[in-house]
Design a protein around this motif. Structure first.
Motif, short mmCIF file in Angstrom:
data_model
loop_
_atom_site.label_atom_id
_atom_site.label_comp_id
_atom_site.label_asym_id
_atom_site.label_seq_id
_atom_site.Cartn_x
_atom_site.Cartn_y
_atom_site.Cartn_z
N ARG A 29 -0.27 4.47 12.36
CA ARG A 29 0.13 3.32 11.56
C ARG A 29 0.73 2.25 12.46
N THR A 53 5.84 1.23 5.22
CA THR A 53 4.91 0.11 5.06
C THR A 53 4.22 -0.21 6.38
N ILE A 91 -0.16 -0.79 8.22
CA ILE A 91 -1.59 -0.53 8.14
C ILE A 91 -1.81 0.87 8.72
N THR A 104 -6.19 0.74 6.43
CA THR A 104 -5.90 0.47 5.02
C THR A 104 -4.40 0.19 4.91
N LEU A 105 -4.06 -0.82 4.11
CA LEU A 105 -2.67 -1.27 4.03
C LEU A 105 -1.90 -0.45 3.00
N THR A 107 1.84 -0.49 1.26
CA THR A 107 3.06 -1.27 1.06
C THR A 107 3.98 -0.50 0.13
#
Length: 127
Positions: free
Chosen positions: A38, A91, A93, A121-122, A124
């Motif tokens: 990430r 949080t 990507i 893929t994000l 949040t």
């Protein structure tokens, strides 16, 4: 060439859960160790899980241990990342990557050893 596609990201409240998927088509993923990484804004990319090609071994950093679980289905050529008890600091990507090296004596799924990368893929985590 192996192509990886991540899915499952989105917006979730703190304490919630998401399951990410990393899939490939037409190429046997079971030859490769797979890692999830990430990258948050302004921060370096970090590994958050790693699974051996057979699925018999997994590894996590302390920051996600006990909250994240990596698994794989080699019949479906898919690797999953189950994320529970999510925190705002999760949080980022999220990327999956595949390579021949599960452990090099120092690092699990070392980034330099990951040959194939998805586009991310994000995720949040916010109220």
């Amino acid at each position: 060439q192996l192509q990886l596609v991540e899915s499952g990201g989105g917006l979730v409240q703190p304490g919630g859960s998401l399951r990410l998927s990393c899939a490939t088509a037409g190429f046997p993923l079971n030859r490769y160790a797979v890692g999830w990484f990430r990258q948050a804004p302004g921060k370096e990319r970090e590994g958050v899980s790693c699974i051996s090609n057979s699925g018999s071994a997994t590894n996590y950093p302390d920051s996600v241990k006990g909250r994240f679980t990596i698994s794989r289905d080699n019949v479906k050529n898919t690797v999953y990342l189950q994320m529970n008890s999510l925190k705002p600091e999760d949080t980022a990507i999220y990327y999956c990557a595949a390579g021949r090296t599960y452990y090099n004596g120092k690092d699990y799924c070392p980034e330099y050893g990951m040959t194939y990368w998805g586009k991310g893929t994000l995720v949040t985590v916010s109220s």
